[in-house]
Design a protein around this motif. Structure first.
Motif, mmCIF file in Angstrom:
data_model
loop_
_atom_site.group_PDB
_atom_site.id
_atom_site.type_symbol
_atom_site.label_atom_id
_atom_site.label_comp_id
_atom_site.label_asym_id
_atom_site.label_seq_id
_atom_site.Cartn_x
_atom_site.Cartn_y
_atom_site.Cartn_z
ATOM 1 N N LYS A 17 42.722 -1.828 -52.946
ATOM 2 C CA LYS A 17 42.895 -3.061 -52.181
ATOM 3 C C LYS A 17 43.060 -2.697 -50.700
ATOM 4 O O LYS A 17 43.909 -1.880 -50.347
ATOM 5 N N SER A 18 42.242 -3.312 -49.864
ATOM 6 C CA SER A 18 42.328 -3.088 -48.421
ATOM 7 C C SER A 18 43.362 -4.021 -47.796
ATOM 8 O O SER A 18 43.899 -4.915 -48.469
ATOM 9 N N VAL A 19 43.613 -3.818 -46.516
ATOM 10 C CA VAL A 19 44.540 -4.665 -45.757
ATOM 11 C C VAL A 19 43.743 -5.750 -45.047
ATOM 12 O O VAL A 19 42.740 -5.470 -44.375
ATOM 13 N N GLU A 20 44.160 -6.991 -45.213
ATOM 14 C CA GLU A 20 43.531 -8.101 -44.500
ATOM 15 C C GLU A 20 44.250 -8.297 -43.173
ATOM 16 O O GLU A 20 45.475 -8.468 -43.133
ATOM 17 N N LEU A 21 43.514 -8.292 -42.077
ATOM 18 C CA LEU A 21 44.125 -8.334 -40.752
ATOM 19 C C LEU A 21 44.406 -9.754 -40.268
ATOM 20 O O LEU A 21 45.298 -9.955 -39.434
ATOM 21 N N GLU A 22 43.687 -10.733 -40.773
ATOM 22 C CA GLU A 22 43.937 -12.101 -40.350
ATOM 23 C C GLU A 22 45.378 -12.492 -40.652
ATOM 24 O O GLU A 22 45.891 -12.259 -41.752
ATOM 25 N N GLY A 23 46.052 -13.045 -39.640
ATOM 26 C CA GLY A 23 47.434 -13.473 -39.810
ATOM 27 C C GLY A 23 48.456 -12.385 -39.549
ATOM 28 O O GLY A 23 49.658 -12.675 -39.473
ATOM 29 N N ARG A 24 48.012 -11.159 -39.424
ATOM 30 C CA ARG A 24 48.932 -10.067 -39.127
ATOM 31 C C ARG A 24 49.061 -9.868 -37.623
ATOM 32 O O ARG A 24 48.260 -10.363 -36.829
ATOM 33 N N THR A 25 50.069 -9.112 -37.222
ATOM 34 C CA THR A 25 50.393 -8.928 -35.808
ATOM 35 C C THR A 25 49.991 -7.550 -35.335
ATOM 36 O O THR A 25 50.311 -6.554 -35.977
ATOM 37 N N VAL A 26 49.283 -7.500 -34.211
ATOM 38 C CA VAL A 26 48.974 -6.232 -33.567
ATOM 39 C C VAL A 26 49.741 -6.166 -32.251
ATOM 40 O O VAL A 26 49.738 -7.117 -31.466
ATOM 41 N N GLY A 27 50.419 -5.055 -32.036
ATOM 42 C CA GLY A 27 51.172 -4.843 -30.806
ATOM 43 C C GLY A 27 50.407 -3.917 -29.884
ATOM 44 O O GLY A 27 50.058 -2.797 -30.266
ATOM 45 N N LEU A 28 50.151 -4.375 -28.671
ATOM 46 C CA LEU A 28 49.409 -3.587 -27.691
ATOM 47 C C LEU A 28 50.367 -3.039 -26.647
ATOM 48 O O LEU A 28 51.192 -3.775 -26.094
ATOM 49 N N ILE A 29 50.255 -1.767 -26.372
ATOM 50 C CA ILE A 29 51.023 -1.151 -25.296
ATOM 51 C C ILE A 29 50.027 -0.821 -24.194
ATOM 52 O O ILE A 29 49.231 0.116 -24.311
ATOM 53 N N GLY A 30 50.051 -1.634 -23.155
ATOM 54 C CA GLY A 30 49.080 -1.541 -22.077
ATOM 55 C C GLY A 30 48.156 -2.735 -22.094
ATOM 56 O O GLY A 30 47.458 -2.983 -23.083
ATOM 57 N N LEU A 31 48.161 -3.505 -21.008
ATOM 58 C CA LEU A 31 47.358 -4.719 -20.916
ATOM 59 C C LEU A 31 46.447 -4.670 -19.699
ATOM 60 O O LEU A 31 46.322 -5.637 -18.949
ATOM 61 N N GLY A 32 45.808 -3.514 -19.526
ATOM 62 C CA GLY A 32 44.799 -3.391 -18.492
ATOM 63 C C GLY A 32 43.462 -3.901 -18.998
ATOM 64 O O GLY A 32 43.391 -4.678 -19.957
ATOM 65 N N ALA A 33 42.378 -3.442 -18.374
ATOM 66 C CA ALA A 33 41.045 -3.931 -18.727
ATOM 67 C C ALA A 33 40.722 -3.670 -20.200
ATOM 68 O O ALA A 33 40.173 -4.532 -20.889
ATOM 69 N N ILE A 34 41.077 -2.475 -20.700
ATOM 70 C CA ILE A 34 40.773 -2.139 -22.093
ATOM 71 C C ILE A 34 41.665 -2.920 -23.044
ATOM 72 O O ILE A 34 41.205 -3.512 -24.025
#
Length: 308
Positions: free
Chosen positions: A139-156
């Motif tokens: 069983k894979s992980v479904e990403l919809e509805g999950r939270t991603v945390g970004l460290i760095g909010l530049g262009a990339i």
């Protein structure tokens, strides 16, 4: 006798044709694909460049001192951690970077690593090629509805944020220097919130003395069990021994890594053969399109300094 033309030194073996076209009034000298400090010092003493385009290797005080005419050091990309910026400032040498030139390429690669981790792409591919059919057990992980945390909010980071939002993820972002953060990113003021709430982490910040080893045993322990970690930024942001232990314990469910503390990665590295870690050789920003954009950006930035 004609006057000697000013020299651009490129710490690499080539430069995009579109970038070279901007340098018709200059001579261009290449240092090769793996220049050492001694190589760069020797070339600087011989050619006394007015500008250095940094692709590979490090440019420190000794290299700068070997080039009295040097006025600008321009990064072929966005990360300037291989340039001694304090030494440059002390010598009145400008340091510039082609920020954003490879943003699309790196953000796409970060998304590819996130998906590869969530969907076990590499492991399932290997099992299939070995003749297995794991449909009943995997069983894979479904990403919809999950939270991603970004460290760095530049262009990339912001480009990656739009991609993550498009597949239905909640996006948290930490960056004390970012401006004009779009509505789709929930900005947080502390890393503790990132660790506590994220199902996946993606690093998009430069490496500095203050954040070296940011991902370590303590911060990983503060994350959700099974968190996914993606790093397309700089290897020094991660304590590799701590990450390996966290993957083996299951605290980190999987990791997708494109940069490492020592590059090229040495034979026998502990990550080699480790289930749950997907590796690529720091090629997130290496596409035909990004190659042109980074070269043109680096040259234009250097010429802007030289032209005042």
């Amino acid at each position: 006798m004609s006057a000697r033309r000013p020299v651009f030194l490129v710490t690499g073996s080539d430069l995009a044709a579109d970038a070279l076209a901007l340098l018709d009034a200059h001579d261009v000298v290449y240092a090769g694909a793996k220049p050492t400090e001694a190589d760069l010092i020797g070339l600087c003493r011989t050619h006394d460049p007015v500008a250095i385009i940094v692709r590979y290797g490090k440019v420190g005080a000794a290299v700068m001192d070997a080039a009295p005419a040097l006025r600008v050091i321009s990064k072929h990309g966005s990360g300037t951690d291989t340039i001694d910026k304090a030494a440059a400032a002390a010598r009145g040498i400008a340091v510039v970077a082609a920020a954003g030139a490879n943003a699309a390429a790196v953000a796409e690669h970060a998304l590819a690593l996130l998906l590869a981790c969530a969907k076990s792409v590499v492991a399932l591919d290997a099992r299939m090629h070995a003749g297995h059919w794991d449909k009943a057990t995997h069983k894979s992980v479904e990403l919809e509805g999950r939270t991603v945390g970004l460290i760095g909010l530049g262009a990339i980071g912001l480009r990656f944020a739009r991609m993550a939002e498009a597949i239905g993820m909640r996006v948290l972002g930490f960056d004390p220097y970012a401006k004009d953060v779009p509505a789709g990113v929930q900005r947080v003021d502390d890393l503790a919130t990132i660790w506590r709430e994220s199902d996946a982490l993606s690093l998009h910040c430069p490496l500095t003395a203050d954040n070296a080893g940011l991902i370590n045993a303590q911060t990983l322990a503060a994350c959700k069990p099974g968190v996914i970690l993606v790093n397309t930024a700089r290897g020094g942001l991660i304590d590799e021994a701590a990450l390996l232990a966290a993957v083996r314990s299951g605290q980190v469910g999987s990791a997708g890594l494109d940069s490492f503390a020592v590059e090229p990665m040495e034979a026998g590295h502990p990550f080699h053969g480790q289930p749950g870690i997907t590796l690529s050789p720091h090629i997130g920003g290496v596409t035909a399109d990004a190659y042109v954009k980074m070269g043109v950006g680096a040259v234009r930035n250097a010429l802007a300094v030289l032209n005042g």
